[in-house]
Design a protein around this motif. Sequence first.
Motif, PDB file in Angstrom:
ATOM      1  N   ASP A 164       0.834  -1.213   0.000  1.00 40.86           N
ATOM      2  CA  ASP A 164       0.000   0.000   0.000  1.00 40.86           C
ATOM      3  C   ASP A 164       0.865   1.257   0.000  1.00 40.86           C
ATOM      4  OD1 ASP A 164      -2.198  -1.627   0.087  1.00 40.86           O
ATOM      5  OD2 ASP A 164      -2.518  -1.435   2.258  1.00 40.86           O
ATOM      6  N   VAL A 165       1.981   1.206   0.757  1.00 42.03           N
ATOM      7  CA  VAL A 165       2.895   2.358   0.817  1.00 42.03           C
ATOM      8  C   VAL A 165       3.506   2.622  -0.559  1.00 42.03           C
ATOM      9  CG1 VAL A 165       5.101   3.175   1.743  1.00 42.03           C
ATOM     10  CG2 VAL A 165       3.395   2.163   3.267  1.00 42.03           C
ATOM     11  N   THR A 166       3.914   1.567  -1.227  1.00 48.05           N
ATOM     12  CA  THR A 166       4.532   1.687  -2.563  1.00 48.05           C
ATOM     13  C   THR A 166       3.531   2.250  -3.573  1.00 48.05           C
ATOM     14  OG1 THR A 166       5.927  -0.216  -2.062  1.00 48.05           O
ATOM     15  CG2 THR A 166       5.757   0.424  -4.369  1.00 48.05           C
ATOM     16  N   SER A 167       2.307   1.711  -3.522  1.00 45.59           N
ATOM     17  CA  SER A 167       1.264   2.189  -4.454  1.00 45.59           C
ATOM     18  C   SER A 167       0.949   3.652  -4.195  1.00 45.59           C
ATOM     19  CB  SER A 167      -0.008   1.344  -4.304  1.00 45.59           C
ATOM     20  OG  SER A 167       0.256  -0.007  -4.588  1.00 45.59           O
ATOM     21  N   GLY A 168       0.842   4.007  -2.952  1.00 44.89           N
ATOM     22  CA  GLY A 168       0.547   5.395  -2.599  1.00 44.89           C
ATOM     23  C   GLY A 168       1.656   6.337  -3.031  1.00 44.89           C
ATOM     24  N   ASP A 194      16.370  21.272  -3.612  1.00 46.81           N
ATOM     25  CA  ASP A 194      14.941  21.514  -3.779  1.00 46.81           C
ATOM     26  C   ASP A 194      14.208  20.236  -4.169  1.00 46.81           C
ATOM     27  OD1 ASP A 194      12.576  23.274  -4.078  1.00 46.81           O
ATOM     28  OD2 ASP A 194      12.779  22.696  -6.196  1.00 46.81           O
ATOM     29  N   VAL A 195      14.786  19.528  -5.120  1.00 42.15           N
ATOM     30  CA  VAL A 195      14.161  18.278  -5.585  1.00 42.15           C
ATOM     31  C   VAL A 195      14.158  17.239  -4.479  1.00 42.15           C
ATOM     32  CG1 VAL A 195      14.364  16.368  -7.217  1.00 42.15           C
ATOM     33  CG2 VAL A 195      14.747  18.711  -8.003  1.00 42.15           C
ATOM     34  N   ASN A 196      15.287  17.094  -3.826  1.00 46.45           N
ATOM     35  CA  ASN A 196      15.386  16.069  -2.764  1.00 46.45           C
ATOM     36  C   ASN A 196      14.444  16.372  -1.593  1.00 46.45           C
ATOM     37  OD1 ASN A 196      17.235  14.744  -4.288  1.00 46.45           O
ATOM     38  ND2 ASN A 196      19.019  15.163  -2.982  1.00 46.45           N
ATOM     39  N   GLN A 197      14.241  17.645  -1.301  1.00 44.37           N
ATOM     40  CA  GLN A 197      13.332  17.990  -0.201  1.00 44.37           C
ATOM     41  C   GLN A 197      11.898  17.590  -0.547  1.00 44.37           C
ATOM     42  OE1 GLN A 197      13.964  22.178   0.551  1.00 44.37           O
ATOM     43  NE2 GLN A 197      15.440  21.763   2.209  1.00 44.37           N
ATOM     44  N   ARG A 198      11.545  17.807  -1.875  1.00 42.01           N
ATOM     45  CA  ARG A 198      10.207  17.381  -2.288  1.00 42.01           C
ATOM     46  C   ARG A 198      10.056  15.862  -2.188  1.00 42.01           C
ATOM     47  NH1 ARG A 198       8.113  20.779  -7.536  1.00 42.01           N
ATOM     48  NH2 ARG A 198       8.247  22.874  -6.620  1.00 42.01           N
ATOM     49  N   LEU A 199      11.093  15.154  -2.664  1.00 42.09           N
ATOM     50  CA  LEU A 199      11.060  13.691  -2.613  1.00 42.09           C
ATOM     51  C   LEU A 199      11.039  13.196  -1.162  1.00 42.09           C
ATOM     52  CD1 LEU A 199      11.137  11.030  -4.198  1.00 42.09           C
ATOM     53  CD2 LEU A 199      13.648  11.173  -4.172  1.00 42.09           C
ATOM     54  N   GLU A 200      11.829  13.873  -0.326  1.00 44.63           N
ATOM     55  CA  GLU A 200      11.888  13.493   1.108  1.00 44.63           C
ATOM     56  C   GLU A 200      10.523  13.651   1.763  1.00 44.63           C
ATOM     57  OE1 GLU A 200      13.731  15.334   5.230  1.00 44.63           O
ATOM     58  OE2 GLU A 200      14.828  15.674   3.359  1.00 44.63           O
ATOM     59  N   ALA A 201       9.872  14.773   1.482  1.00 44.69           N
ATOM     60  CA  ALA A 201       8.551  15.030   2.076  1.00 44.69           C
ATOM     61  C   ALA A 201       7.537  14.009   1.583  1.00 44.69           C
ATOM     62  CB  ALA A 201       8.097  16.436   1.727  1.00 44.69           C
ATOM     63  N   LEU A 202       7.644  13.645   0.257  1.00 46.26           N
ATOM     64  CA  LEU A 202       6.721  12.662  -0.304  1.00 46.26           C
ATOM     65  C   LEU A 202       6.900  11.303   0.361  1.00 46.26           C
ATOM     66  CD1 LEU A 202       4.673  11.612  -2.356  1.00 46.26           C
ATOM     67  CD2 LEU A 202       6.559  11.417  -4.028  1.00 46.26           C
ATOM     68  N   ILE A 203       8.151  10.877   0.494  1.00 53.20           N
ATOM     69  CA  ILE A 203       8.419   9.558   1.096  1.00 53.20           C
ATOM     70  C   ILE A 203       7.966   9.536   2.561  1.00 53.20           C
ATOM     71  CG2 ILE A 203      10.238   7.958   1.770  1.00 53.20           C
ATOM     72  CD1 ILE A 203      11.795   8.856  -0.732  1.00 53.20           C
ATOM     73  N   GLN A 204       8.272  10.614   3.304  1.00 56.41           N
ATOM     74  CA  GLN A 204       7.923  10.642   4.736  1.00 56.41           C
ATOM     75  C   GLN A 204       6.404  10.601   4.934  1.00 56.41           C
ATOM     76  OE1 GLN A 204       9.939  14.095   6.283  1.00 56.41           O
ATOM     77  NE2 GLN A 204      11.842  12.974   6.696  1.00 56.41           N
TER      78      GLN A 204
END
Length: 678
Positions: free
Chosen positions: A92-96, A180-190
């Motif tokens: 579910d985490v991966t799909s989300g 900037d990109v990594n912060q967006r990715l970090e926020a998405l993963i968290q």
Amino acid sequence: MGKTLDNVYKYQSLAYKYFLYFVSVALIVFFFPKGGKFKYEFQKGKPWQYDNLYAPIDFSIKKTDGEIAEEQLSLRNNKTDYYAFDATIFSDVTSGFEEDFRTVFPSGQYSEGQQRRLSDLGSAVLDSIYVLGIVQNLPVSNSINLVKNNEAISITPGNFVDLVKAKARVTSILSMGNRDVNQRLEALIQRSLRTNVFYDEALTDRALEEELSRISYTRGEVSEGTLIIAKGEVVEAENFKILNSLKEEYESELWRGTNYYFIILGYTILVALVLVMLFLFLKRYRYEIFQNNNKVTFIFFNILLMVLATTLMVKNNEDYVYVVPLCILPLVLKNFFDARLGLFVHVLTVLILGFVVPNSFEYIFLQTIAGIVTILTASELYKRANLFISVGQITFIYIVGYFAFHAIHEGNLENIEWILFGIFVLNGLLTLFAQPLIYIYEKIFGLISDVSLLELSDTNSKLLKELSDKAPGTFHHSLQVANLAEAAANEIRANAMLVRVGALYHDIGKMEKPTFFTENQITNVNPHDDLPPRESAKIIIDHVIRGIEIARKNKIPDRVIDFIRTHHGTTTVYYFFKKQQEMDAEVDEKDFKYPGPIPFSKETAILMMADAVEAASKSLKNPTFTVIDQFVEKIVKGQMQANQFLNANITLKEIEMVKKVLKHKLTNIYHLRVEYPE
């Protein structure tokens, strides 16, 4: 047929005693724990007093309860905690993540290559974090198993991460590169992270139970023929454990097969012998009680009650055997009968229980000493403080006795089981139940205690107030007799309270025709002047019968009614007998005699003497020391010559002591002083 019925009625009392005897033996043996009895007695720290002991059978050395408890505690403290891995949550985490990725990194702003690179990076980060999963709560145990794909994997507790640590790890991984990109990715993963490892309490408990079930209750074997202990050798800790293991094995094996019947037979014979001793004692020294089936039943009931309570405790938890308040038995029996009978029954009961309790010598010693202390200290239980004092002394004896046995067994005062002190205190508190138990017994068996006697001695009671109103002279006479009789009873150590109550009620039959008795005549008119002597004598004699009827109607106990029956014994109404003789030379003296019976105890004999002396003392005109002395001697001598004290267990010495008290009291009543010479 009539003769047969006469024999049946004649021996029915004896037949009932046989029935009671056999039923009691059967019940006691039935109550006993089902197990044999080891034939050797041994105690830790004492020499082995028998010949060299070789193992008669192969048996295991059992661990002590303490050793088993220690192993169980160790397993519980070092148990393995099980955690369940939920694979569906990772999916579910991966799909989300994939769905939210297109929103955070739209194709219009990022090239297809950038999107693929960032998506692969995010998936790699998730994979690295979810290798072991994210635990709901970090474990505190040192041993952990993670159940993943139906396989338990041992995990070091430090490898587990919770949500906080997982987010920190994401930040650490994505700290390099385009900020900037990594912060967006970090926020998405968290945002996508969820816990998927949970503590499985049911599986953990089941695994612990399996571990506990595998604990061995033995720690070695002893082969048949092995020397266990030599004669004279001190029973040390190791030997003590081996001997206890042999004892348990021996007793469990002994109860099997045909041995069962022989053990039952042995128990039956021993219990039967003990109860035979009780019957012999009652018949030889307490014949009055032996003849009374109600009292015999009461004694046997109390024995059975104590045996039942103790054997139930032994079967359930023998460590708490001293909770059973065995000293209630002598307390109750002393209250209703006497100290000697109470102690004798207590000792016999302790001997019976010695067959089934652990450490029988220690148990018999402590309970016997406690019973003796009970008999010596418990007096006048109607005074509440006396019962508390007696219970305190009993508890103290138990504690001191335990200290002594512990010192003998261990050789020091270490490892004292302090819980036993609580058990002894609880025993003392339960012993206080003797007071309400006495009241219950009075109602069930119709017996009378000192507490009831104290209530009956209250002159404001209904019956005594009625006597005071209808026959004030008789009431005053009864009070005087009560004072005389009580003082005499104290002098010879008879039951003073019983005598006093008996004296207060002995003349209640005079209430029906009070004016026919001189103490109630307030004028010179005597109703006997108009009656023939025989009829006058009948009215006087009938006050005994009327007194018994009134007492029974008012539910006065039989022990008090005995004083009404016997206070005149079979003496003659001498005044009217002589008066009839003057009119008719041929007179049957039986018509002028009281029906009896004659006194059959010290107490009833004392009342007869006190009653006669007090009543006749009213005729003394100029009493002096000499006159009173001769007067008392004459009255008591006449009663003795009439054989009124043949059935009373009172000695000549005690009669002399009673006379001395009566003389002293009469002297005080008449306020006599020493005559000084002029």
